[in-house]
Every structure is written in C-alpha cells, then in structure tokens.
Write a protein that holds these residues in place. Structure first.
Motif, mmCIF file in Angstrom:
data_model
loop_
_atom_site.group_PDB
_atom_site.id
_atom_site.type_symbol
_atom_site.label_atom_id
_atom_site.label_comp_id
_atom_site.label_asym_id
_atom_site.label_seq_id
_atom_site.Cartn_x
_atom_site.Cartn_y
_atom_site.Cartn_z
ATOM 1 N N THR A 1 -3.814 11.906 -7.010
ATOM 2 C CA THR A 1 -3.111 11.374 -5.848
ATOM 3 C C THR A 1 -3.968 10.298 -5.198
ATOM 4 O O THR A 1 -5.153 10.166 -5.518
ATOM 5 N N ALA A 2 -3.353 9.559 -4.302
ATOM 6 C CA ALA A 2 -4.079 8.516 -3.564
ATOM 7 C C ALA A 2 -3.811 8.736 -2.078
ATOM 8 O O ALA A 2 -2.885 8.170 -1.516
ATOM 9 N N PRO A 3 -4.626 9.570 -1.423
ATOM 10 C CA PRO A 3 -4.387 9.888 -0.019
ATOM 11 C C PRO A 3 -4.705 8.755 0.953
ATOM 12 O O PRO A 3 -4.236 8.771 2.087
ATOM 13 N N CYS B 1 -8.951 2.073 -2.016
ATOM 14 C CA CYS B 1 -8.122 3.250 -2.298
ATOM 15 C C CYS B 1 -8.988 4.440 -2.679
ATOM 16 O O CYS B 1 -9.974 4.296 -3.392
ATOM 17 N N CYS B 2 -8.551 5.591 -2.222
ATOM 18 C CA CYS B 2 -9.158 6.854 -2.605
ATOM 19 C C CYS B 2 -8.283 7.485 -3.682
ATOM 20 O O CYS B 2 -7.057 7.524 -3.547
ATOM 21 N N MET B 3 -8.901 7.970 -4.717
ATOM 22 C CA MET B 3 -8.205 8.653 -5.794
ATOM 23 C C MET B 3 -8.697 10.098 -5.800
ATOM 24 O O MET B 3 -9.907 10.343 -5.873
ATOM 25 N N ARG B 4 -7.768 11.050 -5.682
ATOM 26 C CA ARG B 4 -8.140 12.474 -5.639
ATOM 27 C C ARG B 4 -7.673 13.151 -6.929
ATOM 28 O O ARG B 4 -6.498 13.091 -7.280
ATOM 29 N N PRO C 1 0.794 -1.237 0.000
ATOM 30 C CA PRO C 1 0.000 0.000 0.000
ATOM 31 C C PRO C 1 0.824 1.283 0.000
ATOM 32 O O PRO C 1 0.407 2.271 -0.599
ATOM 33 N N LYS C 2 1.990 1.275 0.636
ATOM 34 C CA LYS C 2 2.774 2.523 0.646
ATOM 35 C C LYS C 2 3.272 2.885 -0.747
ATOM 36 O O LYS C 2 3.449 4.059 -1.060
ATOM 37 N N TYR C 3 3.451 1.879 -1.607
ATOM 38 C CA TYR C 3 3.836 2.153 -2.992
ATOM 39 C C TYR C 3 2.613 2.366 -3.875
ATOM 40 O O TYR C 3 2.634 3.204 -4.776
ATOM 41 N N ILE C 4 1.540 1.632 -3.607
ATOM 42 C CA ILE C 4 0.305 1.810 -4.375
ATOM 43 C C ILE C 4 -0.152 3.265 -4.284
ATOM 44 O O ILE C 4 -0.595 3.852 -5.273
ATOM 45 N N MET C 5 -0.020 3.864 -3.104
ATOM 46 C CA MET C 5 -0.427 5.260 -2.916
ATOM 47 C C MET C 5 0.359 6.208 -3.823
ATOM 48 O O MET C 5 -0.108 7.311 -4.116
ATOM 49 N N GLN C 6 1.517 5.785 -4.295
ATOM 50 C CA GLN C 6 2.339 6.626 -5.165
ATOM 51 C C GLN C 6 1.932 6.522 -6.639
ATOM 52 O O GLN C 6 2.251 7.406 -7.429
ATOM 53 N N TRP C 7 1.249 5.429 -7.010
ATOM 54 C CA TRP C 7 0.899 5.281 -8.425
ATOM 55 C C TRP C 7 -0.599 5.139 -8.710
ATOM 56 O O TRP C 7 -1.011 5.197 -9.862
ATOM 57 N N GLU D 1 -1.501 5.814 -18.049
ATOM 58 C CA GLU D 1 -0.868 6.807 -17.169
ATOM 59 C C GLU D 1 -0.519 6.207 -15.812
ATOM 60 O O GLU D 1 0.529 6.514 -15.231
ATOM 61 N N ILE D 2 -1.394 5.350 -15.293
ATOM 62 C CA ILE D 2 -1.126 4.675 -14.019
ATOM 63 C C ILE D 2 0.149 3.839 -14.137
ATOM 64 O O ILE D 2 1.010 3.870 -13.246
ATOM 65 N N LEU D 3 0.286 3.105 -15.233
ATOM 66 C CA LEU D 3 1.485 2.275 -15.405
ATOM 67 C C LEU D 3 2.736 3.122 -15.613
ATOM 68 O O LEU D 3 3.832 2.696 -15.243
ATOM 69 N N ASP D 4 2.590 4.323 -16.175
ATOM 70 C CA ASP D 4 3.726 5.260 -16.237
ATOM 71 C C ASP D 4 4.159 5.636 -14.819
ATOM 72 O O ASP D 4 5.356 5.673 -14.512
#
Length: 168
Positions: free
Chosen positions: A45-47, A61-64, A32-38, A152-155
């Motif tokens: 962002t993923a807060p 996951c929340c996507m902002r 999760p700490k890396y998932i929040m980055q992508w 874009e997510i995979l980028d």
C-alpha cells in the motif's frame, strides 16, 4: 559495475497498453490520490504520497509491505511535456526525501547520468501506450525484483485506469 556510458548499458524498459485515453493514463500517473492506489507491488500500500508536479518539483511516497515494513521513494522532475513525457530521477529515500544509498538495501545503484522516462503515446481507438524506462541496469532490476515489482505496479495502475474509465 564498471563505468560505462548510459547508452551502452541495457536499461529496464516496460511497455503497457491501456484501454483508456491518454488523458486518463496521465491523470492516474500524475495525481497523488491515484498514485496512492498503485504505488508499490502487489500487496503493498501507499499510505503517504506528497507531490509537487512541476519541473524542479518532487514526489515523496511511502510504500508499506504486507508485513507492515515501510520504504520511501522520492522522485525529482526534470522535464514534463503534458500528456507525452516525464523525465525524472527516482531514488530510495527516508521519510523526509533524503536520498538513501541503494547498496544499503542490497540493490545496485542507478546508472550514473541516467533518468527515468515515462512516455505516453496515443494509439487512437481510446488506447494509450505507456513506456517506462528505468534508471537502473536491466540485469540488476531482474536480480533485485524491481522488474517484477514494476510489472505488478503497472497491473495495479491498469486497475486504477479501468476504474477512472468506467467512472467517466
């Protein structure tokens, strides 16, 4: 959409090759700490990201968006083969993980009976091939922007993996 068997409908498939060992790609996809980055397309962002990574477990996951709007996704895990394969079902949800009908968001529903599949293939020479097969029809994914969003997510995932590879 008319009723068709899962195998008859062309699904969204995205393949990406990363210059990193499979273990690092797996770590970036499942921690999760890396998932929040992508998580989320460019500019998003993923807060919040909560994860119970096991068969029967769930990711929330929340996507902002850049303008501050929030959307939630939940993922339920059905099969996990460490470092090789994850079979799951992703859907739009509320903040508690309750499913939201995609039609409320103007998106065609997932293919009935279809799951998301992430395949991790060790290509040797420190490279990993990730193949993501979505649970929505390809045409719907193109029309709704989901295909572009996943690219874009995979980028963003590639950038996270690059950082992990450098830190190693």
């Amino acid at each position: 959409m008319t009723e068709k068997a899962v195998s008859e409908i062309e699904r969204m498939v995205i393949t990406r090759i990363f210059d990193a060992p499979r273990e690092l790609v797996w770590k970036a996809w499942t921690d999760p700490k890396y998932i929040m980055q992508w998580w989320g397309p460019k500019g998003f962002t993923a807060p919040v990201c909560k994860m119970d990574f096991r068969v029967g477990g769930k990711l929330l996951c929340c996507m902002r968006s850049p303008d501050g709007q929030e959307g939630w996704n939940a993922v339920e895990y059905y099969e996990i083969v460490p470092y090789e394969k994850i079979v799951s079902l992703m859907y739009f949800s509320d903040a508690e993980g309750n499913k939201i009908d995609p039609a409320q968001l103007g998106i065609e529903p997932a293919i009935e009976g279809a799951y998301d599949v992430a395949l991790f293939e060790d290509l040797g020479n420190g490279q990993t091939k990730l193949t993501f097969i979505g649970n929505e029809p390809l045409e719907s994914a193109k029309n709704s922007g989901q295909l572009e969003g996943w690219i874009e997510i995979l980028d963003k995932l590639a950038a996270v993996i690059g950082g992990l590879a450098q830190a190693k």
